[in-house]
Write a protein that holds these residues in place. Structure first.
Motif, mmCIF file in Angstrom:
data_model
loop_
_atom_site.group_PDB
_atom_site.id
_atom_site.type_symbol
_atom_site.label_atom_id
_atom_site.label_comp_id
_atom_site.label_asym_id
_atom_site.label_seq_id
_atom_site.Cartn_x
_atom_site.Cartn_y
_atom_site.Cartn_z
ATOM 1 N N THR A 156 0.838 -1.204 0.000
ATOM 2 C CA THR A 156 0.000 0.000 0.000
ATOM 3 C C THR A 156 0.869 1.249 0.000
ATOM 4 O OG1 THR A 156 -1.711 -1.185 1.248
ATOM 5 C CG2 THR A 156 -1.839 1.224 1.220
ATOM 6 N N GLN A 157 1.930 1.234 0.803
ATOM 7 C CA GLN A 157 2.831 2.378 0.849
ATOM 8 C C GLN A 157 3.461 2.636 -0.516
ATOM 9 O OE1 GLN A 157 6.387 4.230 3.587
ATOM 10 N NE2 GLN A 157 6.258 2.014 3.476
ATOM 11 N N LEU A 158 3.834 1.564 -1.226
ATOM 12 C CA LEU A 158 4.428 1.705 -2.550
ATOM 13 C C LEU A 158 3.441 2.349 -3.518
ATOM 14 C CD1 LEU A 158 6.750 1.205 -4.513
ATOM 15 C CD2 LEU A 158 5.849 -1.109 -4.893
ATOM 16 N N ALA A 159 2.192 1.926 -3.457
ATOM 17 C CA ALA A 159 1.171 2.502 -4.332
ATOM 18 C C ALA A 159 0.963 3.985 -4.026
ATOM 19 C CB ALA A 159 -0.146 1.743 -4.183
ATOM 20 N N ILE A 160 0.967 4.334 -2.734
ATOM 21 C CA ILE A 160 0.806 5.736 -2.333
ATOM 22 C C ILE A 160 2.002 6.557 -2.820
ATOM 23 C CG2 ILE A 160 0.746 7.302 -0.352
ATOM 24 C CD1 ILE A 160 -0.805 5.124 1.157
ATOM 25 N N GLN A 161 3.201 6.005 -2.675
ATOM 26 C CA GLN A 161 4.404 6.716 -3.110
ATOM 27 C C GLN A 161 4.349 7.024 -4.605
ATOM 28 O OE1 GLN A 161 7.353 3.892 -1.774
ATOM 29 N NE2 GLN A 161 7.909 5.145 0.001
ATOM 30 N N LYS A 162 3.964 6.041 -5.404
ATOM 31 C CA LYS A 162 3.901 6.243 -6.851
ATOM 32 C C LYS A 162 2.823 7.265 -7.217
ATOM 33 C CE LYS A 162 5.543 1.596 -8.042
ATOM 34 N NZ LYS A 162 5.185 0.299 -8.657
ATOM 35 N N ALA A 163 1.667 7.152 -6.564
ATOM 36 C CA ALA A 163 0.571 8.083 -6.860
ATOM 37 C C ALA A 163 0.955 9.511 -6.489
ATOM 38 C CB ALA A 163 -0.693 7.657 -6.106
ATOM 39 N N PHE A 164 1.620 9.671 -5.335
ATOM 40 C CA PHE A 164 2.047 11.002 -4.910
ATOM 41 C C PHE A 164 3.082 11.560 -5.868
ATOM 42 C CE2 PHE A 164 4.986 13.791 -2.638
ATOM 43 C CZ PHE A 164 4.117 14.726 -2.100
ATOM 44 N N PHE A 165 4.066 10.733 -6.243
ATOM 45 C CA PHE A 165 5.105 11.192 -7.161
ATOM 46 C C PHE A 165 4.485 11.626 -8.485
ATOM 47 C CE2 PHE A 165 8.137 10.677 -10.591
ATOM 48 C CZ PHE A 165 9.231 11.358 -10.108
ATOM 49 N N ASP A 166 3.575 10.815 -9.017
ATOM 50 C CA ASP A 166 2.941 11.143 -10.295
ATOM 51 C C ASP A 166 2.113 12.416 -10.200
ATOM 52 O OD1 ASP A 166 4.078 8.873 -11.320
ATOM 53 O OD2 ASP A 166 2.252 7.664 -11.255
ATOM 54 N N HIS A 167 1.480 12.634 -9.057
ATOM 55 C CA HIS A 167 0.680 13.848 -8.871
ATOM 56 C C HIS A 167 1.574 15.090 -8.899
ATOM 57 C CE1 HIS A 167 -2.271 16.674 -7.286
ATOM 58 N NE2 HIS A 167 -1.429 16.985 -6.321
ATOM 59 N N VAL A 168 2.665 15.057 -8.150
ATOM 60 C CA VAL A 168 3.573 16.204 -8.111
ATOM 61 C C VAL A 168 4.247 16.397 -9.468
ATOM 62 C CG1 VAL A 168 5.637 17.160 -6.995
ATOM 63 C CG2 VAL A 168 3.940 15.935 -5.637
ATOM 64 N N TRP A 169 4.538 15.300 -10.156
ATOM 65 C CA TRP A 169 5.174 15.334 -11.479
ATOM 66 C C TRP A 169 4.398 16.232 -12.447
ATOM 67 C CZ3 TRP A 169 9.705 13.300 -13.358
ATOM 68 C CH2 TRP A 169 9.841 13.097 -14.729
ATOM 69 N N GLN A 170 3.081 16.253 -12.293
ATOM 70 C CA GLN A 170 2.234 17.024 -13.211
ATOM 71 C C GLN A 170 1.975 18.453 -12.745
ATOM 72 O OE1 GLN A 170 1.448 15.817 -16.099
ATOM 73 N NE2 GLN A 170 2.226 13.758 -15.698
ATOM 74 N N GLN A 171 2.429 18.804 -11.557
ATOM 75 C CA GLN A 171 2.114 20.118 -11.011
ATOM 76 C C GLN A 171 2.956 21.222 -11.648
ATOM 77 O OE1 GLN A 171 -0.470 20.725 -8.642
ATOM 78 N NE2 GLN A 171 -0.820 18.671 -9.468
ATOM 79 N N PRO A 172 2.363 22.386 -11.916
ATOM 80 C CA PRO A 172 3.159 23.513 -12.410
ATOM 81 C C PRO A 172 4.070 24.044 -11.315
ATOM 82 C CG PRO A 172 0.904 24.204 -11.964
ATOM 83 C CD PRO A 172 0.936 22.709 -11.807
ATOM 84 N N LEU A 173 5.142 24.695 -11.731
ATOM 85 C CA LEU A 173 6.108 25.210 -10.765
ATOM 86 C C LEU A 173 5.464 26.242 -9.848
ATOM 87 C CD1 LEU A 173 9.025 25.256 -9.763
ATOM 88 C CD2 LEU A 173 9.531 26.987 -11.490
ATOM 89 N N ALA A 174 4.539 27.031 -10.381
ATOM 90 C CA ALA A 174 3.886 28.055 -9.564
ATOM 91 C C ALA A 174 3.150 27.436 -8.386
ATOM 92 C CB ALA A 174 2.917 28.875 -10.418
ATOM 93 N N ALA A 175 2.535 26.264 -8.611
ATOM 94 C CA ALA A 175 1.816 25.590 -7.528
ATOM 95 C C ALA A 175 2.783 25.104 -6.462
ATOM 96 C CB ALA A 175 1.002 24.424 -8.086
ATOM 97 N N ALA A 176 3.911 24.544 -6.902
ATOM 98 C CA ALA A 176 4.907 24.061 -5.946
ATOM 99 C C ALA A 176 5.538 25.223 -5.183
ATOM 100 C CB ALA A 176 5.981 23.255 -6.676
ATOM 101 N N ALA A 177 5.889 26.285 -5.906
ATOM 102 C CA ALA A 177 6.531 27.434 -5.265
ATOM 103 C C ALA A 177 5.569 28.154 -4.329
ATOM 104 C CB ALA A 177 7.045 28.403 -6.327
ATOM 105 N N GLY A 178 4.293 28.154 -4.695
ATOM 106 C CA GLY A 178 3.304 28.847 -3.877
ATOM 107 C C GLY A 178 3.098 28.231 -2.516
ATOM 108 N N SER A 179 3.450 26.950 -2.383
ATOM 109 C CA SER A 179 3.280 26.259 -1.105
ATOM 110 C C SER A 179 4.499 26.399 -0.206
ATOM 111 C CB SER A 179 2.994 24.769 -1.349
ATOM 112 O OG SER A 179 4.124 24.143 -1.955
ATOM 113 N N LEU A 180 5.537 27.093 -0.689
ATOM 114 C CA LEU A 180 6.785 27.201 0.046
ATOM 115 C C LEU A 180 6.941 28.586 0.663
ATOM 116 C CD1 LEU A 180 9.140 25.538 -2.606
ATOM 117 C CD2 LEU A 180 8.125 24.434 -0.605
#
Length: 354
Positions: A156-180
């Protein structure tokens, strides 16, 4: 749960490899912050110089056609975090998103690892070809990462890790930077402090410097020592020795000597990340020794180390362009990269791609 036999590390590797494959037919053009600001201000109407407008038009058109992409690096991201005005930073992020096609180079440690491993593989199979695995998505510009939570069963942890990675992979930089928190990534003071430390070291050892060649040799050995633990990890992984293999001082010194030999020989252009840093530091210590290094110089070194080994062109500031093309280094020729601070020359390069 799809592909439970594929580890999160292998999953990330496949994503990066697929991205490299997609980019293989596109020309990478690296812009330092000066040219990103030009693009931003042309789009906002602040800059009206016809040459700059033509430059941005060509960048936009070629990127839209899939002919070029303008990747950023961790250095670019850190310089973005220096921009205190939220609106200007956001506008810069938006133009980066468009012209980069969502692509960034990995941070220097990851690039150095890929470069060293590629040299080892090349020495074993000189005729083999492999695309560099140094490209990632904008949201991972500071490094690929994944989450871990031991409360879940391993599958289950492996599936969550892959899903999370894939989700962030598609995020624009503005979304990532905005959370920092921008201030946590503003490295202005840290870079200035490091520059002061290097300047003091240069003053202390200035009498010991006898030639550019000796200074360059010292710098090459210095970056070889930095790369030694990375090489040790690669050898342990390729040899399947396991993480608990004993590291002796003798083995470490052998690894340093190996990297140093690579940097001084025919393989030096295969190790651009550490080679460029060593060369530029040596040039400043010898030819520019009467000039104090600044934090901005170190940012420029970071841009150069990212651009020269992986991009066909590098549009930058006048000072770093002169250093790269300096007769002692000729790094632009070694890495076959068009380096310029001149808008007209940048335009000429872009027109040549038509």
């Amino acid at each position: 749960m799809a592909h439970p036999d594929v580890s999160i590390e292998a999953h990330i590797g496949k994503c990066c490899q697929a991205l490299s494959d997609d980019l293989a037919e596109r020309t990478p053009v690296y812009l330092d912050l000066r040219f990103w600001v030009i693009a931003r201000e042309v789009r906002s109407g602040i800059r009206t110089d016809p040459r700059e407008r033509k430059l941005v038009h060509h960048l936009e058109r070629l990127a839209r056609q899939g002919r070029i992409f303008c990747p950023i690096s961790a250095t670019t991201f850190l310089e973005l975090m220096k921009i205190g005005d939220d609106a200007r930073r956001q506008a810069t992020l938006e133009v980066i998103e468009e012209l980069s096609l969502g692509v960034s180079l990995m941070p220097e440690p990851e690039r150095t690892e890929d470069e060293l491993e590629a040299v080892i593989h090349w020495s074993l199979a000189p005729n083999a070809t492999a695309l560099p695995r140094v490209w990632t998505r904008l949201a991972y510009t500071m490094g690929n990462f994944h989450v871990s939570d031991d409360r879940f069963p391993p599958e289950t942890q492996l599936a969550i890790q892959k899903a999370f990675f894939d989700h962030v992979w598609q995020q624009p930089l503005a979304a990532a930077a905005g959370s920092l928190d921008r201030t946590e990534f503003d490295m202005t003071r840290d870079m200035a402090a490091l520059a002061d430390k290097l300047n003091e070291g240069n003053r202390v050892h200035q009498a010991e410097m006898t030639s550019f060649e000796s200074v360059l040799s010292d710098e090459l050995r210095g970056v070889a020592e930095v790369a030694e633990p990375i090489l040790g990890q690669i050898i342990a992984r390729l040899g399947n020795f396991g993480p608990d293999v004993e590291r002796s001082e003798q083995n470490s010194q052998m690894a340093v000597n190996l990297v140093y030999a690579m940097l001084g020989g025919e393989h030096r252009s295969r190790l651009p990340t550490i080679h460029v840093h060593a060369c530029l530091n040596a040039l400043f210590r010898w030819d520019y020794r009467s000039k104090s290094m600044t934090g901005n110089d170190l940012f420029d070194f970071g841009h150069a180390a990212a651009a020269l080994g992986y991009c066909d062109a590098f549009f930058t500031e006048a000072g770093i362009a002169r250093s790269i093309a300096h007769q002692r280094l000729k790094l632009d020729q070694l890495y076959r990269c068009v380096v310029t601070n001149d808008v007209d020359q940048a335009l000429t390069f872009l027109r040549s791609l038509n």
